[in-house]
Design a protein around this motif. Structure first.
Motif, mmCIF file in Angstrom:
data_model
loop_
_atom_site.group_PDB
_atom_site.id
_atom_site.type_symbol
_atom_site.label_atom_id
_atom_site.label_comp_id
_atom_site.label_asym_id
_atom_site.label_seq_id
_atom_site.Cartn_x
_atom_site.Cartn_y
_atom_site.Cartn_z
ATOM 1 N N GLY A 1 48.455 55.704 39.001
ATOM 2 C CA GLY A 1 48.406 54.910 40.242
ATOM 3 C C GLY A 1 47.817 55.759 41.341
ATOM 4 N N LEU B 1 56.315 47.682 39.586
ATOM 5 C CA LEU B 1 56.010 47.219 38.226
ATOM 6 C C LEU B 1 57.066 46.263 37.688
ATOM 7 N N LEU C 1 64.962 46.810 34.831
ATOM 8 C CA LEU C 1 66.347 47.006 34.383
ATOM 9 C C LEU C 1 67.328 45.961 34.926
ATOM 10 N N PRO D 1 44.634 47.788 37.127
ATOM 11 C CA PRO D 1 44.266 48.439 38.397
ATOM 12 C C PRO D 1 42.788 48.337 38.785
ATOM 13 N N ILE E 1 49.881 49.161 44.339
ATOM 14 C CA ILE E 1 50.581 49.808 45.462
ATOM 15 C C ILE E 1 50.531 48.884 46.685
ATOM 16 N N ILE F 1 56.053 56.367 35.859
ATOM 17 C CA ILE F 1 54.895 55.983 35.027
ATOM 18 C C ILE F 1 53.770 57.022 35.099
ATOM 19 N N GLY G 1 61.934 59.647 34.193
ATOM 20 C CA GLY G 1 60.668 59.925 34.871
ATOM 21 C C GLY G 1 59.984 58.663 35.358
HETATM 22 P P1 FAD Z 1 57.799 53.758 37.835
HETATM 23 O O1 FAD Z 1 56.841 54.765 38.325
HETATM 24 O O2 FAD Z 1 57.835 53.500 36.354
HETATM 25 O O3 FAD Z 1 59.240 54.196 38.317
HETATM 26 C C1 FAD Z 1 60.406 53.695 37.730
HETATM 27 C C2 FAD Z 1 61.607 54.469 38.233
HETATM 28 O O4 FAD Z 1 62.781 53.855 37.725
HETATM 29 C C3 FAD Z 1 61.645 55.921 37.803
HETATM 30 O O5 FAD Z 1 62.088 56.729 38.861
HETATM 31 C C4 FAD Z 1 62.687 55.926 36.707
HETATM 32 O O6 FAD Z 1 63.330 57.158 36.567
HETATM 33 C C5 FAD Z 1 63.646 54.859 37.226
HETATM 34 N N1 FAD Z 1 64.478 54.293 36.172
HETATM 35 C C6 FAD Z 1 64.109 53.491 35.154
HETATM 36 N N2 FAD Z 1 65.178 53.221 34.366
HETATM 37 C C7 FAD Z 1 66.231 53.849 34.918
HETATM 38 C C8 FAD Z 1 67.608 53.978 34.555
HETATM 39 N N3 FAD Z 1 68.116 53.422 33.472
HETATM 40 N N4 FAD Z 1 68.383 54.730 35.341
HETATM 41 C C9 FAD Z 1 67.906 55.334 36.470
HETATM 42 N N5 FAD Z 1 66.624 55.256 36.838
HETATM 43 C C10 FAD Z 1 65.803 54.540 36.071
HETATM 44 N N6 FAD Z 1 48.405 51.128 41.235
HETATM 45 C C11 FAD Z 1 47.537 51.285 42.240
HETATM 46 O O7 FAD Z 1 47.797 50.840 43.355
HETATM 47 N N7 FAD Z 1 46.368 51.961 42.032
HETATM 48 C C12 FAD Z 1 45.997 52.416 40.821
HETATM 49 O O8 FAD Z 1 44.939 53.036 40.683
HETATM 50 C C13 FAD Z 1 46.861 52.181 39.732
HETATM 51 N N8 FAD Z 1 46.539 52.574 38.470
HETATM 52 C C14 FAD Z 1 47.368 52.244 37.440
HETATM 53 C C15 FAD Z 1 46.974 52.506 36.118
HETATM 54 C C16 FAD Z 1 47.784 52.107 35.061
HETATM 55 C C17 FAD Z 1 47.337 52.335 33.660
HETATM 56 C C18 FAD Z 1 49.049 51.508 35.309
HETATM 57 C C19 FAD Z 1 49.955 51.109 34.181
HETATM 58 C C20 FAD Z 1 49.447 51.286 36.609
HETATM 59 C C21 FAD Z 1 48.611 51.616 37.670
HETATM 60 N N9 FAD Z 1 48.977 51.339 38.977
HETATM 61 C C22 FAD Z 1 48.093 51.534 39.999
HETATM 62 C C23 FAD Z 1 50.306 50.817 39.272
HETATM 63 C C24 FAD Z 1 51.175 51.944 39.823
HETATM 64 O O9 FAD Z 1 51.241 52.990 38.883
HETATM 65 C C25 FAD Z 1 52.582 51.429 40.084
HETATM 66 O O10 FAD Z 1 52.522 50.251 40.819
HETATM 67 C C26 FAD Z 1 53.364 52.419 40.884
HETATM 68 O O11 FAD Z 1 53.333 53.662 40.280
HETATM 69 C C27 FAD Z 1 54.795 51.962 41.026
HETATM 70 O O12 FAD Z 1 55.512 52.148 39.858
HETATM 71 P P2 FAD Z 1 57.058 51.883 39.937
HETATM 72 O O13 FAD Z 1 57.633 52.752 40.978
HETATM 73 O O14 FAD Z 1 57.263 50.422 40.023
HETATM 74 O O15 FAD Z 1 57.583 52.315 38.483
#
Ligand code: FAD
Length: 501
Positions: A50, A337, A224, A344, A350, A47, A45
């Motif tokens: 955001g 991330l 990863l 945030p 984003i 996080i 899944g």
């Molecule tokens: P994730 O959403 O964690 O996605 C990771 C992906 O990698 C998933 O699809 C997962 O399945 C995949 N994955 C991981 N390991 C494996 C594996 N072994 N095999 C296959 N797939 C795998 N940003 C803003 O701009 N505005 C906000 O208001 C904001 N609020 C936030 C509040 C909090 C508390 C936090 C922690 C973050 C916030 N952010 C905000 C940041 C925002 O949530 C992230 O920048 C954004 O969601 C991007 O996340 P991501 O795609 O990098 O990671």
């Protein structure tokens, strides 16, 4: 050294970062023969947080042919004109950081210099009286800015609050339409080339092996590839940013509050709470320092400050503020991330995904992976993160909450030299300097300096070209024109209804 264009791009992760990268790069490279595969794991899944953005997001999805109203409708989105900071300057006080300008610059001198002169003479209200963005936000109003504003006073911008998982779906749809191949599988291991240390392939739990030439790591906090496989290292900024945990929770919309066109950031004992209105629910969270309060206390504070009934279980998220030492290492680029995290407070994660994607396009490598390109990317990324870091540290450094250990510690800390220099320049004579790779404009810095009562000792002497009586009349006219503009603007809720929400 290999030569020739990259043909196989693999994106790891299907969160906001992964699907934004896939959608944008697929559009950009659609006639180039580049094959893009995205692997995500439904078992793991995303996080799941955001929800607040800054205006650049609108340019980002606009480039994919998406219209504001479509994105608002499909993501349960609302409009965001500002962030309202409650209790940061002192308990009980509030101010806005709008996406827009203050007043009108004259003779190449910033409006705030005129305002400083008038404010000192007791002839002007707070600087926020001269911002259309603030006036609209505070009045719960919303309209789209005119493409040709009649005067500098009418310049403002806007962003969205949205359900990030629905936004990722919108991005996914666009990516798939442009030929991105999606795989739902868990990556079990990463195979490195014994000679070069580059990533050769990924072993999936389906038994398949996924080969690639360039890998974009969007796997979230776990990093990863960039960390798990390449051990790139992480630079922590905990010495300045003391919050290290968040608890997030969705609730029903708060009846006492309409759909306000701004994000709320409410200071509490050991951090701050966000409140983000969507059309069908509210996003809430408390970002806090675990050295100052326990998880139980943080959750109790959050529950006490959320009026609508709880929709989801609380989700605790630990984090380390900072950035990956090299966002691009060998044939792997970290985006989202996995490349770093800043709380945030200014909705920047984003936006940093957007700028990372822009840089990938700008410096897209060939199979030779020349070090110059990689170094340039890393330097730009480092600067961009550091500029945002400094802006966020400023919020804490200038807080006016005395007698609370967390806030006292923030006020008393030494700040990075880059920030100290900026603050000094402003203090001396109201100088606002925008550095290279800075996401926030001068008006944003001004909003925070003023909101947190950090005023300069002097102003630009060119202001004295005008006498007080002349300026007083100009300020009066400016305020009158803003008030009239706001009175004629529909409510935010009416705007959303009009576009079909
Ligand atoms: P994730 O959403 O964690 O996605 C990771 C992906 O990698 C998933 O699809 C997962 O399945 C995949 N994955 C991981 N390991 C494996 C594996 N072994 N095999 C296959 N797939 C795998 N940003 C803003 O701009 N505005 C906000 O208001 C904001 N609020 C936030 C509040 C909090 C508390 C936090 C922690 C973050 C916030 N952010 C905000 C940041 C925002 O949530 C992230 O920048 C954004 O969601 C991007 O996340 P991501 O795609 O990098 O990671």
């Amino acid at each position: 050294m290999q030569q020739g264009p990259i043909e196989q791009l693999v994106i790891v992760g299907g969160g906001t970062a992964g699907w934004m990268a896939a959608a944008n790069l697929a559009e950009h490279f659609k006639h180039s023969g580049l094959s893009i595969t995205l692997v995500e794991s439904s078992q793991i899944g995303t996080i799941g947080v955001g929800e607040a953005t800054i205006p650049s997001i609108r340019r980002f999805y606009g480039a994919l042919g998406l219209k504001d109203e479509d994105v608002l409708r499909r993501t349960n989105g609302t409009c965001k004109l500002a962030i309202r900071f409650d209790g940061w300057s002192k308990p009980g006080d509030a101010f806005y950081h709008p996406f827009g300008l203050y007043g009108q610059d004259v003779r190449q001198v910033g409006f705030h210099h005129y305002w400083l002169k008038m404010h000192r003479a007791g002839k002007a209200g707070p600087i926020s009286d001269y911002s259309l963005g603030v006036a609209l936000a505070d009045g719960g109003k919303f309209t789209r800015p005119s493409p040709r504003p009649p005067s500098p006073l009418s310049v403002f911008d806007w962003a969205l609050h949205f359900d990030a998982s629905l936004f990722a779906k919108v991005m996914k749809e666009s990516a798939l339409a442009n030929g991105v191949k999606a795989i739902d599988a868990k990556i079990e291991s990463v195979e490195l080339n014994a000679e070069t240390g580059f990533i050769d392939s990924l072993a999936l739990d389906t038994g398949a092996k996924l080969e690639g030439e360039l890998f974009i790591d969007c796997s979230g906090f776990r990093g990863l590839l960039i960390e798990g496989a390449l051990e790139t290292g992480y630079e922590s900024w905990s010495e300045w940013l003391h919050c290290d945990r968040a608890v997030a929770m969705q609730s029903e919309l708060d009846d006492t509050q309409q759909l306000v066109p701004y994000t709320r950031s409410i200071a509490h004992k050991a951090g701050w709470q966000w409140k983000i209105p969507l059309t069908n629910r509210q996003g809430n969270g408390y970002v806090f320092s675990s050295a100052h309060i326990s998880d139980d206390e943080a959750l109790a504070t959050l529950r006490d400050n959320v009026k609508g009934s709880q929709r989801t279980e609380p989700n605790f998220i630990p984090f380390v503020p900072g950035r990956r030492r090299r966002a691009w290492n060998r044939n792997c680029i970290a985006v989202g991330l996995s490349s770093g995290f800043l709380e945030p407070l200014e909705s920047t994660s984003i936006a940093l995904i957007e700028t990372a994607i822009d840089k990938i396009k700008l410096l897209f490598p060939d199979k030779s992976f020349r070090p110059g390109v990689i170094d340039e990317f890393n330097e730009m990324t480092a600067l961009e993160y550091e500029r945002v870091r400094d802006f966020i540290i400023l919020h804490y450094k200038l807080n006016g909450r005395h007698g609370e250990p967390f806030w006292d510690q923030c006020r008393e800390m030494e700040v990075p030299d880059t920030l100290a220099r900026k603050m000094q320049l402003f203090k001396e004579r109201g100088h606002l300097v925008k550095y290279r790779w800075e996401i926030f404009q001068n008006a944003s810095w001004l909003a925070m300096y003023n909101g947190l009562n950090y005023l300069p000792d002097g102003y630009d002497p060119a202001v004295d070209h005008f006498d007080i009586a002349y300026l007083e009349k100009a300020f009066f006219e400016m305020k009158k024109s803003l008030d009239e503009g706001v009175a004629a603007t529909p409510r935010h809720e009416d705007f959303l209804q009009e576009i079909g929400r």
